[in-house]
Design a protein around this motif. Structure first.
Motif, mmCIF file in Angstrom:
data_model
loop_
_atom_site.group_PDB
_atom_site.id
_atom_site.type_symbol
_atom_site.label_atom_id
_atom_site.label_comp_id
_atom_site.label_asym_id
_atom_site.label_seq_id
_atom_site.Cartn_x
_atom_site.Cartn_y
_atom_site.Cartn_z
ATOM 1 N N LEU A 25 -20.845 -14.306 -16.118
ATOM 2 C CA LEU A 25 -19.968 -13.095 -16.420
ATOM 3 C C LEU A 25 -18.640 -13.018 -16.674
ATOM 4 O O LEU A 25 -17.977 -12.583 -17.296
ATOM 5 N N SER A 26 -18.233 -13.681 -15.482
ATOM 6 C CA SER A 26 -16.704 -13.932 -15.579
ATOM 7 C C SER A 26 -16.285 -14.731 -16.756
ATOM 8 O O SER A 26 -15.093 -14.647 -17.388
ATOM 9 N N GLN A 27 -17.067 -15.867 -17.003
ATOM 10 C CA GLN A 27 -16.559 -16.848 -18.166
ATOM 11 C C GLN A 27 -16.555 -16.113 -19.384
ATOM 12 O O GLN A 27 -15.608 -16.111 -20.225
ATOM 13 N N ARG A 28 -17.796 -15.213 -19.598
ATOM 14 C CA ARG A 28 -17.585 -14.418 -20.893
ATOM 15 C C ARG A 28 -16.506 -13.137 -20.827
ATOM 16 O O ARG A 28 -16.104 -13.096 -22.066
ATOM 17 N N TRP A 29 -16.209 -12.800 -19.630
ATOM 18 C CA TRP A 29 -15.142 -11.621 -19.701
ATOM 19 C C TRP A 29 -13.766 -12.627 -20.031
ATOM 20 O O TRP A 29 -12.985 -11.967 -20.868
ATOM 21 N N LEU A 30 -13.343 -13.866 -19.738
ATOM 22 C CA LEU A 30 -12.453 -14.440 -19.847
ATOM 23 C C LEU A 30 -12.225 -14.768 -21.298
ATOM 24 O O LEU A 30 -11.142 -14.863 -21.761
ATOM 25 N N ALA A 31 -13.533 -15.207 -21.801
ATOM 26 C CA ALA A 31 -13.473 -15.730 -23.271
ATOM 27 C C ALA A 31 -13.204 -14.325 -24.161
ATOM 28 O O ALA A 31 -12.333 -14.441 -25.327
ATOM 29 N N TYR A 32 -13.548 -13.073 -23.631
ATOM 30 C CA TYR A 32 -13.336 -11.761 -24.245
ATOM 31 C C TYR A 32 -11.932 -11.658 -24.406
ATOM 32 O O TYR A 32 -11.160 -11.175 -25.394
ATOM 33 N N LEU A 33 -11.254 -11.927 -23.079
ATOM 34 C CA LEU A 33 -9.762 -11.809 -23.081
ATOM 35 C C LEU A 33 -8.741 -12.477 -23.739
ATOM 36 O O LEU A 33 -8.097 -12.150 -24.616
#
Length: 314
Positions: free
Chosen positions: A140-148
């Motif tokens: 989830l953190s990886q996907r949020w950072l990618a989103y950011l």
């Protein structure tokens, strides 16, 4: 802090990132390196430089033990900033899809709300997020950072991500996303040269080794900064001034230091890397990947990936 040796290109890119962020033009950068190559020193240097620019610095260092914890890396970055209401965004992982299939849907609405938290902070000054060992971040953190990363244009927010090469694992969501954006620079740290090895040891010991002794240390460590740290400790413990260490003494010190430090560096990779390195050392010479894989009891494809880790590390 010991000055970073042979990392001028990396420091140049970090300075450019900070300049863009301060000017309101957010961007991201990824740093890739094998275990022990010194990538951990770059976030520390970036943090110091960002603070000199009066930026808010948010840091996370991921580890394998938290890789299964939803939002673990994001909590490291944002916990101190979140209101009680904001923390509710991290209370649960992805929600099940409405068809009852049991698959998990990404909480995109939560992604955006967390992005808005950063935007509010950036109104008070530039924001720099530094994520070390990002390959260990939870999904989830990886996907949020990618989103950011895809929403940095025109905002004073910067993202610097450091991860490890040749782990023997598939790319995570964050690495895949950054690799798909050619506008984001990607740095690959290499082992130090013979001169870089000598300069690094001189910086750590406060005195330079004799050239022949420094050359022995380079040959024994391949210029891997993590192994050089162990060598510097061994030299310092002798109590002998660095210029008086002979090549024979340096060889013995390096052997003992590498034997202590190398397993720790290899264990930072996937298990296939440790198994592969152990077989290479035991056999002395390997004639092909099938023999290597069979002896290590791993798949040929895993051996092909794993063998690059010691090579990348020098």
């Amino acid at each position: 802090m010991t000055p970073l040796v042979e990392r001028a290109r990396a420091l140049q890119v970090l300075n450019a990132l900070l300049g863009h962020v301060v000017a309101g033009a957010g961007t991201a950068v990824s740093v890739e390196a094998p275990a022990g190559a010194g990538k951990g020193a770059l976030p520390a240097e970036a943090a110091a430089r960002a603070r000199r620019h009066k930026a808010h610095v948010l840091r996370a260092r991921c580890c394998p033990h938290e890789a299964a914890e939803p939002w673990g890396a994001v909590r490291q970055l944002l916990d101190a900033l979140l209101s009680e209401e904001d923390r509710g965004l991290l209370d649960a992982g992805p929600a099940p899809l409405p068809d009852g299939s049991g698959d998990r849907a990404l909480p995109v609405e939560r992604f955006h709300d967390l992005y808005l938290v950063l935007l509010r902070l950036s109104r008070r000054g530039p924001v720099v997020l530094l994520v070390d060992d990002a390959h260990h971040a939870d999904d989830l953190s990886q996907r949020w950072l990618a989103y950011l990363a895809r929403r940095l244009e025109g905002v004073p927010i910067g993202l610097a991500v450091a991860g490890r090469t040749a782990t023997g694992a598939a790319r995570g969501a964050l690495e895949t996303a950054l690799a798909a954006c050619p506008e984001f620079p990607r740095l690959s740290l290499r082992p130090l040269s013979e001169q870089g090895t000598a300069d690094t040891l001189a910086g750590k010991l406060g005195q330079a080794l004799e050239p022949d002794s420094a050359a022995v240390c380079h040959a024994a460590t391949g210029g891997n900064p993590g192994l050089l740290d162990a060598v510097a400790v061994s030299v310092a413990r002798t109590g002998t001034p660095a210029p008086r260490i002979t090549p024979d003494q340096a060889a013995g010190l390096c052997d003992r230091a590498v034997l202590r430090a190398l397993p720790l560096l290899l264990n930072r990779h996937a298990p296939a890397v440790t198994a592969t390195a152990t077989v290479v050392i035991a056999l002395g010479q390997v004639t092909g990947l099938p023999l290597l894989a069979a002896t290590a009891r791993i798949a040929v494809s895993d051996a092909e990936q794993a063998v690059t880790a010691p090579e990348d590390a020098g």
